[in-house]
Design an enzyme around this catalytic site. Structure first.
Site, PDB file in Angstrom:
ATOM      1  N   LYS A   7       0.876  -1.185   0.000  1.00  0.00           N
ATOM      2  CA  LYS A   7       0.000   0.000   0.000  1.00  0.00           C
ATOM      3  C   LYS A   7       0.908   1.228   0.000  1.00  0.00           C
ATOM      4  CE  LYS A   7      -2.393   1.599   3.751  1.00  0.00           C
ATOM      5  NZ  LYS A   7      -3.493   1.786   4.730  1.00  0.00           N
ATOM      6  N   ARG A  32     -10.677  -0.978   6.431  1.00  0.00           N
ATOM      7  CA  ARG A  32      -9.855  -1.929   7.210  1.00  0.00           C
ATOM      8  C   ARG A  32      -9.579  -1.368   8.600  1.00  0.00           C
ATOM      9  NH1 ARG A  32      -5.208   0.570   9.073  1.00  0.00           N
ATOM     10  NH2 ARG A  32      -3.300   0.091   7.956  1.00  0.00           N
TER      11      ARG A  32
HETATM   12  N1  LIG Z   1      -3.938   3.656  13.179  1.00  0.00           N
HETATM   13  C1  LIG Z   1      -4.383   3.377  11.969  1.00  0.00           C
HETATM   14  O1  LIG Z   1      -4.397   2.235  11.520  1.00  0.00           O
HETATM   15  C2  LIG Z   1      -4.896   4.485  11.101  1.00  0.00           C
HETATM   16  C3  LIG Z   1      -5.342   4.206   9.799  1.00  0.00           C
HETATM   17  C4  LIG Z   1      -5.834   5.245   9.022  1.00  0.00           C
HETATM   18  C5  LIG Z   1      -5.832   6.546   9.526  1.00  0.00           C
HETATM   19  N2  LIG Z   1      -5.377   6.785  10.785  1.00  0.00           N
HETATM   20  C6  LIG Z   1      -5.378   8.133  11.348  1.00  0.00           C
HETATM   21  O2  LIG Z   1      -6.719   8.538  11.583  1.00  0.00           O
HETATM   22  C7  LIG Z   1      -6.740   9.959  11.658  1.00  0.00           C
HETATM   23  C8  LIG Z   1      -8.008  10.510  11.036  1.00  0.00           C
HETATM   24  O3  LIG Z   1      -8.063  10.246   9.649  1.00  0.00           O
HETATM   25  P1  LIG Z   1      -9.205  10.926   8.740  1.00  0.00           P
HETATM   26  O4  LIG Z   1      -8.958  10.473   7.342  1.00  0.00           O
HETATM   27  O5  LIG Z   1     -10.532  10.721   9.331  1.00  0.00           O
HETATM   28  O6  LIG Z   1      -8.737  12.457   8.859  1.00  0.00           O
HETATM   29  P2  LIG Z   1      -9.514  13.826   8.554  1.00  0.00           P
HETATM   30  O7  LIG Z   1      -8.486  14.888   8.586  1.00  0.00           O
HETATM   31  O8  LIG Z   1     -10.374  13.703   7.346  1.00  0.00           O
HETATM   32  O9  LIG Z   1     -10.496  13.971   9.808  1.00  0.00           O
HETATM   33  C9  LIG Z   1     -10.003  14.240  11.075  1.00  0.00           C
HETATM   34  C10 LIG Z   1     -11.066  14.994  11.840  1.00  0.00           C
HETATM   35  O10 LIG Z   1     -10.561  15.243  13.147  1.00  0.00           O
HETATM   36  C11 LIG Z   1     -10.982  16.541  13.523  1.00  0.00           C
HETATM   37  N3  LIG Z   1     -10.061  17.006  14.567  1.00  0.00           N
HETATM   38  C12 LIG Z   1      -8.777  17.399  14.440  1.00  0.00           C
HETATM   39  N4  LIG Z   1      -8.258  17.684  15.632  1.00  0.00           N
HETATM   40  C13 LIG Z   1      -9.233  17.471  16.539  1.00  0.00           C
HETATM   41  C14 LIG Z   1      -9.320  17.582  17.950  1.00  0.00           C
HETATM   42  N5  LIG Z   1      -8.272  17.996  18.669  1.00  0.00           N
HETATM   43  N6  LIG Z   1     -10.461  17.267  18.545  1.00  0.00           N
HETATM   44  C15 LIG Z   1     -11.541  16.861  17.831  1.00  0.00           C
HETATM   45  N7  LIG Z   1     -11.525  16.736  16.482  1.00  0.00           N
HETATM   46  C16 LIG Z   1     -10.386  17.042  15.864  1.00  0.00           C
HETATM   47  C17 LIG Z   1     -10.937  17.370  12.273  1.00  0.00           C
HETATM   48  O11 LIG Z   1     -11.779  18.490  12.350  1.00  0.00           O
HETATM   49  C18 LIG Z   1     -11.418  16.344  11.234  1.00  0.00           C
HETATM   50  O12 LIG Z   1     -12.807  16.391  11.036  1.00  0.00           O
HETATM   51  C19 LIG Z   1      -5.424  10.441  11.018  1.00  0.00           C
HETATM   52  O13 LIG Z   1      -4.559  10.886  12.031  1.00  0.00           O
HETATM   53  C20 LIG Z   1      -4.847   9.186  10.392  1.00  0.00           C
HETATM   54  O14 LIG Z   1      -3.439   9.187  10.333  1.00  0.00           O
HETATM   55  C21 LIG Z   1      -4.914   5.772  11.565  1.00  0.00           C
END
Ligand SMILES: NC(=O)c1ccc[n+]([C@@H]2O[C@H](COP(=O)([O-])OP(=O)(O)OC[C@H]3O[C@@H](n4cnc5c(N)ncnc54)[C@H](O)[C@@H]3O)[C@@H](O)[C@H]2O)c1
Length: 324
Positions: A79, A122
């Site tokens: 990926k 996933r």
């Molecule tokens: N661990 C894993 O396997 C995994 C996999 C995929 C994504 N992620 C992580 O998930 C996170 C979210 O991804 P996404 O695509 O939904 O991102 P995104 O940016 O589309 O959405 C994130 C949301 O969080 C909100 N936000 C930011 N800071 C905040 C805070 N302090 N309090 C409340 N809300 C807040 C934003 O307004 C936004 O709506 C990313 O950090 C990404 O790296 C982790």
């Protein structure tokens, strides 16, 4: 084994149509068991940051996630996923990328799969699996951040019927929380409330899952006296006190988690946490080798995200299209 030498491109729309959450759940379960059995090969993933960490929001971060998942999945691929948080201000998704699948005999790439939905679904499946084994059921669940990742988490959890008494939503952008609530209301009868502050979303909540971007250590440990399950998908949301005070710490993979200046990495580097203190890797629990939750203990689950999960899900999507 796919013998067709044509390269197949699978679009985002096809993935969204094909990849049911049940499929994602089963594929991620298979990947976690393969990971526990070491029936896989998963090197540490490299991160590329064109502008360094400090400008990750604007200039992004790119991660290469290669893996082989052994039988019965028997798939190899990579990926390649980009994350540009500033995209959200441009009305574009934060994450975009592709999975490439290679033939396990000839090595030839045979599919390129658009992977924003695949990756989100996933991750929703990982959360549902973690919650099924480690969450405290019949209680409240708070989702912090209401972007595509927690949207998938919400649907994965509600579709899996993991008995949540109340779903609380909080996002700095309230419209995102409202939109998710509306979408969920059409699909579930769980009580859903939008919280107007982080504190009101977290205080008194039993299960907390975060998927935000950028913020670190913003969840005050004093708000967490009722919390029994913390799953920070965005990894840096809680403070070190919270992680260290947990009765059990579970990771998806210790070596993958112990990297990239994330909270877990900092704590290990400071000598405050050692490998032996980790209760289990998630695959051990899913395989039944270690027990999941016992009573109302506090469990902190650090899931960095693993390539084996993506490759197993991608193979399932490809197979489902080929079977038609
Ligand atoms: N661990 C894993 O396997 C995994 C996999 C995929 C994504 N992620 C992580 O998930 C996170 C979210 O991804 P996404 O695509 O939904 O991102 P995104 O940016 O589309 O959405 C994130 C949301 O969080 C909100 N936000 C930011 N800071 C905040 C805070 N302090 N309090 C409340 N809300 C807040 C934003 O307004 C936004 O709506 C990313 O950090 C990404 O790296 C982790």
């Amino acid at each position: 084994m796919p013998m067709n030498l044509n390269m197949r491109f699978i679009s985002e729309a096809e993935v969204a149509e094909r990849l049911t959450r049940a499929m994602a759940f089963d594929s991620v379960t298979a990947a976690l068991i393969a990971h526990y059995r070491k029936n896989c090969d998963q090197p540490l993933k490299p991160y590329v940051r064109p502008g360094g960490r400090d400008s990750e929001r604007e200039r992004g971060r790119y991660i290469a996630m290669p893996a082989y998942v052994g039988e019965p999945v028997d798939a190899v691929g990579i990926k390649w996923i980009a994350s540009v948080p500033a995209n959200v201000d441009r009305m574009l998704p934060r994450a975009s990328g592709v999975v490439i699948l290679n033939d396990v005999t000839t090595g030839r790439p045979y599919a390129i799969i658009d992977c924003a939905t695949l990756s989100a679904r996933r991750t929703g499946a990982v959360a549902a699996i973690a919650f099924a084994h480690l969450g405290l059921r019949g209680q409240s669940l708070s989702l912090i951040g209401c972007g595509p990742i927690n949207r998938e988490v919400a649907f994965a959890l509600t579709e899996t019927n993991l008995s949540i008494s109340q779903l609380r939503l909080f996002d700095l952008n309230q419209e995102r929380a409202e939109n998710l609530r509306c979408e969920l209301l059409c699909n579930t009868d769980i009580s859903i409330c939008i919280c107007t502050s982080l504190k009101s979303c977290v205080c008194g909540s039993t299960n907390i899952i975060t998927a935000t971007t950028g913020a670190k250590g913003y969840i005050d440990p004093n708000w967490l006296s009722d919390c029994r399950f913390a799953l920070p998908l965005s990894l840096d949301d809680f403070c070190s006190e919270t992680l260290l005070a947990a009765d059990k710490i579970v990771v998806d993979d210790f070596d993958q988690s112990n990297r990239e200046e994330k909270l877990f990495h900092h704590i290990v580097r400071q000598g405050l946490l050692h490998r032996e203190q980790i209760y289990a890797e998630l695959g051990e629990i899913v395989a039944g080798v270690k027990a999941g939750r016992a009573g109302d203990e506090m469990i902190y689950c650090n899931c960095m995200g693993m390539a084996v999960e993506d490759i197993a899900v991608a193979k399932a999507v490809f197979d489902s299209i080929e079977q038609d």
